[in-house]
Motif scaffolding. Structure first.
Motif, PDB file in Angstrom:
ATOM      1  N   ILE A   4     -22.274  18.471   1.803  1.00 44.38           N
ATOM      2  CA  ILE A   4     -20.881  18.387   2.229  1.00 44.38           C
ATOM      3  C   ILE A   4     -20.065  19.298   1.331  1.00 44.38           C
ATOM      4  CG2 ILE A   4     -18.875  16.876   2.483  1.00 44.38           C
ATOM      5  CD1 ILE A   4     -20.828  14.607   3.104  1.00 44.38           C
ATOM      6  N   TYR A   5     -19.396  20.263   1.934  1.00 49.34           N
ATOM      7  CA  TYR A   5     -18.628  21.260   1.196  1.00 49.34           C
ATOM      8  C   TYR A   5     -17.145  20.902   1.161  1.00 49.34           C
ATOM      9  CZ  TYR A   5     -22.907  23.927   1.728  1.00 49.34           C
ATOM     10  OH  TYR A   5     -24.208  24.329   1.693  1.00 49.34           O
ATOM     11  N   ALA A   6     -16.843  19.711   0.699  1.00 50.78           N
ATOM     12  CA  ALA A   6     -15.456  19.265   0.606  1.00 50.78           C
ATOM     13  C   ALA A   6     -15.355  18.157  -0.431  1.00 50.78           C
ATOM     14  CB  ALA A   6     -14.965  18.755   1.961  1.00 50.78           C
ATOM     15  N   ASP A   7     -14.180  18.059  -1.026  1.00 50.27           N
ATOM     16  CA  ASP A   7     -13.929  16.988  -1.992  1.00 50.27           C
ATOM     17  C   ASP A   7     -13.651  15.660  -1.296  1.00 50.27           C
ATOM     18  OD1 ASP A   7     -14.200  18.816  -4.058  1.00 50.27           O
ATOM     19  OD2 ASP A   7     -12.047  19.192  -4.195  1.00 50.27           O
ATOM     20  N   TYR A   8     -13.165  15.733  -0.071  1.00 50.10           N
ATOM     21  CA  TYR A   8     -12.818  14.533   0.688  1.00 50.10           C
ATOM     22  C   TYR A   8     -13.657  14.465   1.957  1.00 50.10           C
ATOM     23  CZ  TYR A   8      -8.710  14.559  -2.307  1.00 50.10           C
ATOM     24  OH  TYR A   8      -7.880  14.561  -3.397  1.00 50.10           O
ATOM     25  N   SER A   9     -13.988  13.246   2.342  1.00 48.67           N
ATOM     26  CA  SER A   9     -14.679  13.053   3.615  1.00 48.67           C
ATOM     27  C   SER A   9     -14.187  11.751   4.246  1.00 48.67           C
ATOM     28  CB  SER A   9     -16.198  13.011   3.421  1.00 48.67           C
ATOM     29  OG  SER A   9     -16.562  11.913   2.616  1.00 48.67           O
ATOM     30  N   VAL A  10     -14.190  11.753   5.568  1.00 45.58           N
ATOM     31  CA  VAL A  10     -13.791  10.566   6.325  1.00 45.58           C
ATOM     32  C   VAL A  10     -14.717  10.433   7.523  1.00 45.58           C
ATOM     33  CG1 VAL A  10     -11.354  10.667   5.682  1.00 45.58           C
ATOM     34  CG2 VAL A  10     -12.110  11.804   7.745  1.00 45.58           C
ATOM     35  N   SER A  11     -14.803   9.236   8.022  1.00 40.21           N
ATOM     36  CA  SER A  11     -15.602   9.025   9.225  1.00 40.21           C
ATOM     37  C   SER A  11     -14.816   9.517  10.436  1.00 40.21           C
ATOM     38  CB  SER A  11     -15.917   7.541   9.400  1.00 40.21           C
ATOM     39  OG  SER A  11     -14.727   6.830   9.705  1.00 40.21           O
ATOM     40  N   MET A  12     -15.526   9.785  11.500  1.00 37.28           N
ATOM     41  CA  MET A  12     -14.894  10.215  12.749  1.00 37.28           C
ATOM     42  C   MET A  12     -13.917   9.141  13.219  1.00 37.28           C
ATOM     43  SD  MET A  12     -14.907  12.783  14.917  1.00 37.28           S
ATOM     44  CE  MET A  12     -16.466  13.611  14.872  1.00 37.28           C
ATOM     45  N   SER A  13     -14.289   7.881  13.091  1.00 40.67           N
ATOM     46  CA  SER A  13     -13.412   6.777  13.519  1.00 40.67           C
ATOM     47  C   SER A  13     -12.110   6.771  12.737  1.00 40.67           C
ATOM     48  CB  SER A  13     -14.108   5.429  13.318  1.00 40.67           C
ATOM     49  OG  SER A  13     -15.341   5.408  13.960  1.00 40.67           O
ATOM     50  N   GLU A  14     -12.205   6.925  11.420  1.00 39.95           N
ATOM     51  CA  GLU A  14     -11.010   6.938  10.585  1.00 39.95           C
ATOM     52  C   GLU A  14     -10.137   8.149  10.918  1.00 39.95           C
ATOM     53  OE1 GLU A  14      -9.874   7.110   5.834  1.00 39.95           O
ATOM     54  OE2 GLU A  14     -11.931   6.705   6.446  1.00 39.95           O
ATOM     55  N   VAL A  33     -15.232  15.793   8.142  1.00 39.44           N
ATOM     56  CA  VAL A  33     -15.185  14.671   9.079  1.00 39.44           C
ATOM     57  C   VAL A  33     -16.629  14.385   9.484  1.00 39.44           C
ATOM     58  CG1 VAL A  33     -14.275  13.796  11.246  1.00 39.44           C
ATOM     59  CG2 VAL A  33     -12.881  15.346   9.846  1.00 39.44           C
ATOM     60  N   LEU A  34     -17.060  13.159   9.217  1.00 43.73           N
ATOM     61  CA  LEU A  34     -18.461  12.795   9.392  1.00 43.73           C
ATOM     62  C   LEU A  34     -18.698  12.020  10.674  1.00 43.73           C
ATOM     63  CD1 LEU A  34     -19.105  11.528   5.741  1.00 43.73           C
ATOM     64  CD2 LEU A  34     -19.335  13.858   6.625  1.00 43.73           C
ATOM     65  N   ASN A  35     -19.806  12.325  11.302  1.00 43.25           N
ATOM     66  CA  ASN A  35     -20.267  11.586  12.461  1.00 43.25           C
ATOM     67  C   ASN A  35     -21.683  11.102  12.129  1.00 43.25           C
ATOM     68  OD1 ASN A  35     -20.338  10.523  15.027  1.00 43.25           O
ATOM     69  ND2 ASN A  35     -21.020  12.425  15.969  1.00 43.25           N
ATOM     70  N   HIS A  36     -21.863   9.810  12.043  1.00 45.90           N
ATOM     71  CA  HIS A  36     -23.139   9.221  11.624  1.00 45.90           C
ATOM     72  C   HIS A  36     -23.559   9.766  10.262  1.00 45.90           C
ATOM     73  CE1 HIS A  36     -23.609   7.276  15.479  1.00 45.90           C
ATOM     74  NE2 HIS A  36     -23.356   8.436  16.074  1.00 45.90           N
ATOM     75  N   ASN A  37     -22.583   9.818   9.339  1.00 43.94           N
ATOM     76  CA  ASN A  37     -22.784  10.258   7.953  1.00 43.94           C
ATOM     77  C   ASN A  37     -23.251  11.702   7.820  1.00 43.94           C
ATOM     78  OD1 ASN A  37     -21.926   7.856   6.742  1.00 43.94           O
ATOM     79  ND2 ASN A  37     -23.928   6.924   7.107  1.00 43.94           N
ATOM     80  N   ARG A  38     -22.995  12.519   8.817  1.00 44.58           N
ATOM     81  CA  ARG A  38     -23.311  13.947   8.753  1.00 44.58           C
ATOM     82  C   ARG A  38     -22.041  14.722   9.098  1.00 44.58           C
ATOM     83  NH1 ARG A  38     -28.751  15.440  11.602  1.00 44.58           N
ATOM     84  NH2 ARG A  38     -28.717  16.979   9.946  1.00 44.58           N
ATOM     85  N   PRO A  39     -21.805  15.856   8.448  1.00 42.69           N
ATOM     86  CA  PRO A  39     -20.588  16.616   8.749  1.00 42.69           C
ATOM     87  C   PRO A  39     -20.550  17.063  10.212  1.00 42.69           C
ATOM     88  CG  PRO A  39     -21.697  17.497   6.799  1.00 42.69           C
ATOM     89  CD  PRO A  39     -22.607  16.487   7.403  1.00 42.69           C
TER      90      PRO A  39
END
Length: 83
Positions: A4-14, A33-39
């Motif tokens: 993951i090439y980012a300091d922040y990540s969120v789920s698709m739902s969030e 933005v992650l979908n099933h814990n994958r970018p």
């Protein structure tokens, strides 16, 4: 697992609940933005996107300059005053 090439990540739902809030929370930083814990995608500000485009353009120009310097033996000398 994907990098993951980012300091922040969120789920698709969030992200779907309130994308503007995600952007405000991240500030100028990219968000994965992650979908099933994958970018699934990255969200970046216009300022960061412009910086990325400029960097890519600079790299293209640097490569062109290197190519032309490698072929300088075929260059023709001209006098700028005669143009």
């Amino acid at each position: 697992m994907d990098t993951i090439y980012a300091d922040y990540s969120v789920s698709m739902s969030e992200f779907k609940k309130n994308p503007a809030q995600v952007l405000r929370t991240a500030g100028e930083k990219p968000v994965a933005v992650l979908n099933h814990n994958r970018p699934a995608f990255y969200m970046i500000t216009p300022k960061l996107f412009e910086a990325l485009v400029e960097e890519l353009s600079d790299r293209d120009l640097a490569e062109l300059a290197r190519q032309r310097l490698a072929n300088k033996d075929g260059a023709v000398e001209v006098d700028i005053d005669s143009l």
